[in-house]
Design a protein around this motif. Structure first.
Motif, PDB file in Angstrom:
ATOM      1  N   ASN A   1       8.849 -24.577 -23.323  1.00 28.19           N
ATOM      2  CA  ASN A   1       9.435 -24.336 -22.188  1.00 28.19           C
ATOM      3  C   ASN A   1       8.928 -25.016 -21.071  1.00 28.19           C
ATOM      4  O   ASN A   1       7.827 -25.170 -20.968  1.00 28.19           O
ATOM      5  CB  ASN A   1       9.198 -22.864 -22.094  1.00 28.19           C
ATOM      6  N   HIS A   2       9.471 -25.428 -20.137  1.00 30.79           N
ATOM      7  CA  HIS A   2       9.341 -26.170 -18.925  1.00 30.79           C
ATOM      8  C   HIS A   2       9.255 -25.089 -17.681  1.00 30.79           C
ATOM      9  O   HIS A   2      10.129 -24.233 -17.639  1.00 30.79           O
ATOM     10  CB  HIS A   2      10.045 -27.538 -18.411  1.00 30.79           C
ATOM     11  N   PRO A   3       8.427 -25.198 -16.862  1.00 28.69           N
ATOM     12  CA  PRO A   3       8.183 -24.450 -15.675  1.00 28.69           C
ATOM     13  C   PRO A   3       9.549 -24.649 -14.867  1.00 28.69           C
ATOM     14  O   PRO A   3      10.014 -25.684 -14.647  1.00 28.69           O
ATOM     15  CB  PRO A   3       7.016 -24.896 -14.689  1.00 28.69           C
ATOM     16  N   THR A   4       9.863 -23.338 -14.350  1.00 26.22           N
ATOM     17  CA  THR A   4      11.131 -23.415 -13.492  1.00 26.22           C
ATOM     18  C   THR A   4      10.847 -23.286 -11.980  1.00 26.22           C
ATOM     19  O   THR A   4      11.565 -23.899 -11.190  1.00 26.22           O
ATOM     20  CB  THR A   4      12.293 -22.158 -13.803  1.00 26.22           C
ATOM     21  N   GLU A   5       9.788 -22.859 -11.841  1.00 25.40           N
ATOM     22  CA  GLU A   5       9.260 -22.938 -10.085  1.00 25.40           C
ATOM     23  C   GLU A   5       8.780 -24.104  -9.959  1.00 25.40           C
ATOM     24  O   GLU A   5       7.785 -24.569 -10.819  1.00 25.40           O
ATOM     25  CB  GLU A   5       8.014 -21.577  -9.970  1.00 25.40           C
ATOM     26  N   GLN A   6       8.603 -24.660  -8.771  1.00 22.53           N
ATOM     27  CA  GLN A   6       8.184 -25.953  -8.266  1.00 22.53           C
ATOM     28  C   GLN A   6       7.372 -25.862  -6.998  1.00 22.53           C
ATOM     29  O   GLN A   6       8.080 -24.944  -6.035  1.00 22.53           O
ATOM     30  CB  GLN A   6       9.170 -27.012  -8.232  1.00 22.53           C
TER      31      GLN A   6
ATOM     32  N   HIS B   1       6.547 -23.231  -2.122  1.00 18.24           N
ATOM     33  CA  HIS B   1       7.749 -23.369  -3.259  1.00 18.24           C
ATOM     34  C   HIS B   1       8.776 -24.530  -2.511  1.00 18.24           C
ATOM     35  O   HIS B   1       9.056 -24.306  -1.524  1.00 18.24           O
ATOM     36  CB  HIS B   1       8.552 -22.047  -3.442  1.00 18.24           C
TER      37      HIS B   1
ATOM     38  N   ALA C   1      16.014 -24.972  -2.998  1.00 17.70           N
ATOM     39  CA  ALA C   1      17.000 -25.432  -3.726  1.00 17.70           C
ATOM     40  C   ALA C   1      17.305 -26.980  -3.489  1.00 17.70           C
ATOM     41  O   ALA C   1      17.676 -27.294  -2.204  1.00 17.70           O
ATOM     42  CB  ALA C   1      18.336 -24.824  -3.701  1.00 17.70           C
ATOM     43  N   ASP C   2      17.261 -27.974  -4.186  1.00 17.11           N
ATOM     44  CA  ASP C   2      17.655 -29.288  -4.137  1.00 17.11           C
ATOM     45  C   ASP C   2      16.769 -30.016  -3.006  1.00 17.11           C
ATOM     46  O   ASP C   2      16.871 -31.024  -2.478  1.00 17.11           O
ATOM     47  CB  ASP C   2      19.216 -29.517  -3.767  1.00 17.11           C
TER      48      ASP C   2
ATOM     49  N   SER D   1       0.984 -28.884 -14.197  1.00 17.32           N
ATOM     50  CA  SER D   1       1.787 -27.905 -14.804  1.00 17.32           C
ATOM     51  C   SER D   1       0.997 -26.907 -15.406  1.00 17.32           C
ATOM     52  O   SER D   1       0.120 -27.020 -16.201  1.00 17.32           O
ATOM     53  CB  SER D   1       2.900 -28.362 -15.432  1.00 17.32           C
TER      54      SER D   1
ATOM     55  N   LYS E   1       3.974 -21.497 -15.726  1.00 21.73           N
ATOM     56  CA  LYS E   1       5.101 -21.145 -14.767  1.00 21.73           C
ATOM     57  C   LYS E   1       5.699 -21.853 -13.592  1.00 21.73           C
ATOM     58  O   LYS E   1       6.574 -21.940 -13.453  1.00 21.73           O
ATOM     59  CB  LYS E   1       4.396 -19.509 -13.914  1.00 21.73           C
ATOM     60  N   VAL E   2       4.504 -22.800 -13.125  1.00 24.53           N
ATOM     61  CA  VAL E   2       4.917 -23.463 -12.007  1.00 24.53           C
ATOM     62  C   VAL E   2       4.547 -25.261 -12.476  1.00 24.53           C
ATOM     63  O   VAL E   2       3.570 -25.460 -12.941  1.00 24.53           O
ATOM     64  CB  VAL E   2       4.053 -23.200 -10.709  1.00 24.53           C
TER      65      VAL E   2
END
Length: 143
Positions: free
Chosen positions: A2-7, A42, A45-46, A75, A78-79
């Motif tokens: 799994n890769h973090p979805t939050e950046q 955070h 989006a985009d 990483s 989560k982030v």
């Protein structure tokens, strides 16, 4: 895997061999509550990390970044952390803490021991795990 979805985009802000860090609010629902961490936040989006970094630093401390360079990407589960380095060209009295419990200039010794005193908290507080890892890497490469 799994890769973090939050950046997030965060900044190592340095001045005279000290590093500006934020003592995060001591709220249990946030990441690293009551711990020292790097300023930033955070990505929307985009939004490119560089734009998010400039926006977040301006929002959090009222500082317009003069220039910055990418330090690395870290990483955890989560982030995804986009880490940048920038000079801090003003004193703390020129900054406005708009987010967080306290801020301070931490020394390499503070970072190596993993904790620093906060006058606002009235006690020694730890560095957040990922922030500690990032800062140890940075110091090892820049001293």
């Amino acid at each position: 895997m799994n890769h973090p979805t939050e950046q997030v985009a965060i900044a190592i802000l340095s001045r005279n061999n000290q590093y500006l860090m934020q003592l995060r609010d001591n709220f249990p629902h946030i990441a690293h509550p009551g711990c020292w961490g790097l300023f930033g936040g955070h990505l929307e989006a985009d939004e490119p990390p560089e734009i998010a970094l400039e926006r977040e630093i301006l929002e959090e401390i009222g500082y317009q970044l003069p220039s910055f360079t990418k330090f690395g990407v870290y990483s955890n589960m989560k982030v995804l952390h986009h880490v940048f380095h920038a000079p801090l060209l003003v004193g703390l009295d020129k900054l406005m803490l708009n987010e967080g419990w306290d801020m301070g200039l931490l020394t390499a010794a503070d970072i190596l021991q993993g904790a620093c005193y906060s006058a606002v908290a009235g006690e020694i507080r730890p560095l957040g795990d990922i922030h500690h890892e990032i800062m140890l890497d940075f110091i090892s490469k820049h001293t």
